[in-house]
Design a protein around this motif. Structure first.
Motif, PDB file in Angstrom:
ATOM      1  N   GLN A   1       1.061  -1.095   0.214  1.00 41.20           N
ATOM      2  CA  GLN A   1       0.119   0.037  -0.281  1.00 41.20           C
ATOM      3  C   GLN A   1       1.148   1.060   0.189  1.00 41.20           C
ATOM      4  OE1 GLN A   1      -2.140  -0.828   3.613  1.00 41.20           O
ATOM      5  NE2 GLN A   1      -3.644  -1.542   2.490  1.00 41.20           N
ATOM      6  N   GLU A   2       2.111   1.435   0.955  1.00 39.16           N
ATOM      7  CA  GLU A   2       2.718   1.921   0.644  1.00 39.16           C
ATOM      8  C   GLU A   2       3.620   2.838  -0.708  1.00 39.16           C
ATOM      9  OE1 GLU A   2       4.905   2.161   4.310  1.00 39.16           O
ATOM     10  OE2 GLU A   2       3.768   1.855   5.550  1.00 39.16           O
ATOM     11  N   ARG A   3       3.819   1.607  -0.995  1.00 41.27           N
ATOM     12  CA  ARG A   3       4.871   1.715  -1.813  1.00 41.27           C
ATOM     13  C   ARG A   3       3.820   2.334  -3.735  1.00 41.27           C
ATOM     14  NH1 ARG A   3       7.259  -2.812  -1.415  1.00 41.27           N
ATOM     15  NH2 ARG A   3       6.019  -4.229  -2.653  1.00 41.27           N
ATOM     16  N   ALA A   4       2.373   1.348  -3.298  1.00 42.91           N
ATOM     17  CA  ALA A   4       1.704   1.711  -4.452  1.00 42.91           C
ATOM     18  C   ALA A   4       0.852   3.775  -4.230  1.00 42.91           C
ATOM     19  CB  ALA A   4       0.245   1.594  -4.582  1.00 42.91           C
ATOM     20  N   GLU A   5       1.225   4.101  -2.781  1.00 46.02           N
ATOM     21  CA  GLU A   5       0.515   5.384  -2.788  1.00 46.02           C
ATOM     22  C   GLU A   5       2.285   6.226  -2.995  1.00 46.02           C
ATOM     23  OE1 GLU A   5      -0.145   5.432   1.330  1.00 46.02           O
ATOM     24  OE2 GLU A   5      -2.020   4.456   1.463  1.00 46.02           O
ATOM     25  N   LEU A   6       3.117   6.249  -2.338  1.00 42.29           N
ATOM     26  CA  LEU A   6       3.912   6.424  -3.141  1.00 42.29           C
ATOM     27  C   LEU A   6       4.643   6.947  -4.805  1.00 42.29           C
ATOM     28  CD1 LEU A   6       6.916   5.468  -0.838  1.00 42.29           C
ATOM     29  CD2 LEU A   6       6.552   7.741  -0.917  1.00 42.29           C
ATOM     30  N   LEU A   7       3.655   5.698  -5.365  1.00 44.58           N
ATOM     31  CA  LEU A   7       3.893   5.442  -7.286  1.00 44.58           C
ATOM     32  C   LEU A   7       2.754   6.469  -7.297  1.00 44.58           C
ATOM     33  CD1 LEU A   7       5.334   2.461  -7.561  1.00 44.58           C
ATOM     34  CD2 LEU A   7       6.796   4.050  -8.015  1.00 44.58           C
ATOM     35  N   GLY A   8       1.926   6.739  -6.673  1.00 48.58           N
ATOM     36  CA  GLY A   8       0.649   7.649  -6.988  1.00 48.58           C
ATOM     37  C   GLY A   8      -0.091   6.678  -8.086  1.00 48.58           C
ATOM     38  N   ARG A   9      -0.052   5.631  -8.015  1.00 48.42           N
ATOM     39  CA  ARG A   9      -0.733   4.764  -8.624  1.00 48.42           C
ATOM     40  C   ARG A   9      -2.214   4.178  -8.630  1.00 48.42           C
ATOM     41  NH1 ARG A   9       2.560  -0.038 -10.618  1.00 48.42           N
ATOM     42  NH2 ARG A   9       1.009  -0.025 -11.559  1.00 48.42           N
ATOM     43  N   VAL A  10      -3.405   5.503  -8.338  1.00 47.01           N
ATOM     44  CA  VAL A  10      -4.214   5.491  -7.378  1.00 47.01           C
ATOM     45  C   VAL A  10      -5.726   4.438  -8.809  1.00 47.01           C
ATOM     46  CG1 VAL A  10      -4.200   7.479  -5.890  1.00 47.01           C
ATOM     47  CG2 VAL A  10      -5.608   7.790  -8.006  1.00 47.01           C
ATOM     48  N   ASN A  11      -5.005   4.239  -9.645  1.00 51.33           N
ATOM     49  CA  ASN A  11      -5.767   3.527 -10.645  1.00 51.33           C
ATOM     50  C   ASN A  11      -5.206   2.685 -11.080  1.00 51.33           C
ATOM     51  OD1 ASN A  11      -7.915   6.074 -10.367  1.00 51.33           O
ATOM     52  ND2 ASN A  11      -7.168   6.692 -11.884  1.00 51.33           N
ATOM     53  N   GLY A  12      -6.460   1.938 -12.293  1.00 51.49           N
ATOM     54  CA  GLY A  12      -5.781   0.614 -12.431  1.00 51.49           C
ATOM     55  C   GLY A  12      -4.827  -0.843 -12.160  1.00 51.49           C
ATOM     56  N   GLU A  13      -4.251  -1.152 -12.229  1.00 51.73           N
ATOM     57  CA  GLU A  13      -3.709  -2.013 -11.846  1.00 51.73           C
ATOM     58  C   GLU A  13      -3.275  -1.879  -9.797  1.00 51.73           C
ATOM     59  OE1 GLU A  13      -0.337  -5.721 -11.761  1.00 51.73           O
ATOM     60  OE2 GLU A  13      -0.156  -3.549 -12.715  1.00 51.73           O
ATOM     61  N   SER A  14      -2.448  -0.426  -9.936  1.00 51.09           N
ATOM     62  CA  SER A  14      -2.966  -0.730  -8.485  1.00 51.09           C
ATOM     63  C   SER A  14      -3.938  -0.937  -7.434  1.00 51.09           C
ATOM     64  CB  SER A  14      -1.880   0.899  -8.076  1.00 51.09           C
ATOM     65  OG  SER A  14      -2.774   1.848  -8.561  1.00 51.09           O
ATOM     66  N   SER A  15      -5.318   0.264  -8.393  1.00 52.17           N
ATOM     67  CA  SER A  15      -6.280  -0.061  -7.111  1.00 52.17           C
ATOM     68  C   SER A  15      -6.593  -1.257  -6.803  1.00 52.17           C
ATOM     69  CB  SER A  15      -7.203   0.532  -8.268  1.00 52.17           C
ATOM     70  OG  SER A  15      -8.182   1.010  -7.567  1.00 52.17           O
ATOM     71  N   HIS A  16      -6.626  -1.788  -8.482  1.00 51.69           N
ATOM     72  CA  HIS A  16      -6.939  -3.781  -7.711  1.00 51.69           C
ATOM     73  C   HIS A  16      -6.344  -4.099  -6.976  1.00 51.69           C
ATOM     74  CE1 HIS A  16      -9.114  -7.060  -8.722  1.00 51.69           C
ATOM     75  NE2 HIS A  16      -7.604  -8.010  -9.722  1.00 51.69           N
ATOM     76  N   VAL A  17      -4.936  -3.521  -6.533  1.00 52.51           N
ATOM     77  CA  VAL A  17      -4.397  -4.886  -5.689  1.00 52.51           C
ATOM     78  C   VAL A  17      -4.477  -3.952  -4.627  1.00 52.51           C
ATOM     79  CG1 VAL A  17      -1.750  -4.882  -5.283  1.00 52.51           C
ATOM     80  CG2 VAL A  17      -2.131  -5.184  -7.471  1.00 52.51           C
ATOM     81  N   LEU A  18      -4.772  -3.107  -4.449  1.00 56.93           N
ATOM     82  CA  LEU A  18      -5.254  -2.117  -3.317  1.00 56.93           C
ATOM     83  C   LEU A  18      -6.342  -2.855  -2.451  1.00 56.93           C
ATOM     84  CD1 LEU A  18      -3.771   1.232  -2.932  1.00 56.93           C
ATOM     85  CD2 LEU A  18      -2.745  -0.414  -2.114  1.00 56.93           C
ATOM     86  N   ARG A  19      -7.493  -3.263  -3.436  1.00 60.38           N
ATOM     87  CA  ARG A  19      -8.979  -3.293  -3.164  1.00 60.38           C
ATOM     88  C   ARG A  19      -8.363  -5.221  -2.681  1.00 60.38           C
ATOM     89  NH1 ARG A  19     -10.975  -1.934  -7.128  1.00 60.38           N
ATOM     90  NH2 ARG A  19     -11.241  -3.794  -8.517  1.00 60.38           N
ATOM     91  N   ILE A  20      -7.684  -6.114  -3.173  1.00 62.14           N
ATOM     92  CA  ILE A  20      -7.375  -7.637  -2.450  1.00 62.14           C
ATOM     93  C   ILE A  20      -6.394  -7.674  -1.530  1.00 62.14           C
ATOM     94  CG2 ILE A  20      -6.089  -9.321  -3.527  1.00 62.14           C
ATOM     95  CD1 ILE A  20      -6.569  -8.965  -6.379  1.00 62.14           C
ATOM     96  N   PHE A  21      -6.147  -7.233  -1.748  1.00 63.43           N
ATOM     97  CA  PHE A  21      -5.248  -6.501  -0.288  1.00 63.43           C
ATOM     98  C   PHE A  21      -6.409  -6.331   0.789  1.00 63.43           C
ATOM     99  CE2 PHE A  21      -1.343  -6.889  -1.914  1.00 63.43           C
ATOM    100  CZ  PHE A  21      -0.831  -8.100  -1.361  1.00 63.43           C
ATOM    101  N   ASP A  22      -6.862  -4.882   0.335  1.00 60.29           N
ATOM    102  CA  ASP A  22      -8.274  -4.478   1.883  1.00 60.29           C
ATOM    103  C   ASP A  22      -9.059  -5.895   1.891  1.00 60.29           C
ATOM    104  OD1 ASP A  22      -7.312  -1.991   1.744  1.00 60.29           O
ATOM    105  OD2 ASP A  22      -8.412  -1.383   0.390  1.00 60.29           O
ATOM    106  N   ASP A  23      -9.623  -6.001   0.399  1.00 56.26           N
ATOM    107  CA  ASP A  23     -10.540  -7.537   1.139  1.00 56.26           C
ATOM    108  C   ASP A  23      -9.315  -8.629   1.884  1.00 56.26           C
ATOM    109  OD1 ASP A  23     -12.821  -6.411  -0.162  1.00 56.26           O
ATOM    110  OD2 ASP A  23     -11.862  -7.442  -2.111  1.00 56.26           O
TER     111      ASP A  23
END
Length: 226
Positions: free
Chosen positions: A114-136
């Motif tokens: 999550q921290e890596r995705a936030e740093l890269l600013g990838r709030v859409n696309g693949e990172s959003s999908h990954v974050l959603r999976i990890f949240d679940d």
């Protein structure tokens, strides 16, 4: 041998051994998933829930077995089963600690992603999908921990109730022994009282007979002296 819930102590022990093997296999699969890309699919959280359920079941069986081995009459057999049940309980606790460590590693890994995705600013696309999976997955793991905690509390409550029943049973046995002692004492006292009553009746008869005899002798003496 005593029976609990329709199963013997030996049968409960065999069931707990099978669950231990199943839990060990589940832990190995969880560790494998955590180091592979498939860990993102949610299989790890599902396995964790299943393993926690098995561990809680083992702890419940240990509680039942603990109540049963105490009722064995011979000390060597009782000591043997005590060691067996303690070994099962220790292995189950070790598995639970391993599962907790695995959960902590998974949480740390998800936090890093999550921290890596936030740093890269990838709030859409693949990172959003990954974050959603990890949240679940995080929610599922947390739910598993909550369920396990509830099962552990229920097991502890059941163990406390069994211990209380055992304590009450010992108290009832002690009261029964005291009641029997009192009854025996009362029986002896009753016998003594009956002996005393018979002795009093005999004494009274002797007293009255003596009084009559004395009266007759006095009358006879008075007539003779005339």
């Amino acid at each position: 041998m005593a029976v609990e819930g329709g199963k013997t102590l030996s049968e409960l022990y065999q069931s707990s051994r099978r669950l231990l093997l199943k839990a060990r296999d589940g832990l190995e699969r969880i560790e494998h998933l955590q180091f592979s890309s498939s860990a993102l699919t949610g299989d790890s959280s599902e396995l964790s829930i299943a393993v926690r359920r098995d561990i809680s079941h083992i702890q419940t069986l240990c509680s039942d077995m603990d109540a049963l081995w105490r009722s064995i009459s011979t000390k060597p057999q009782r000591d043997l089963w005590k060691r067996k049940v303690e070994q099962i309980s220790e292995e189950a606790e070790s598995f639970r600690e391993s599962l907790d460590r695995s959960f902590q590693r998974q949480q740390k890994r998800m936090q890093e992603v999550q921290e890596r995705a936030e740093l890269l600013g990838r709030v859409n696309g693949e990172s959003s999908h990954v974050l959603r999976i990890f949240d679940d997955e995080a929610q599922a793991m947390q739910s598993a921990r909550n369920s396990s905690r509830m099962l552990e509390e229920a097991t502890a409550t059941g163990t406390a109730i069994l211990a209380k029943y055992s304590e009450q049973r010992d108290r009832l046995k002690g009261a029964q022994r005291k009641a029997l002692d009192v009854l025996n004492t009362l029986g002896l006292s009753g016998s003594v009282l009956r002996v005393i009553e018979r002795r009093n009746r005999v004494d009274q008869r002797i007293k009255y007979a003596g009084m009559i005899l004395t009266f007759v002798v006095v009358i006879a003496f008075l007539r003779w002296t005339r």
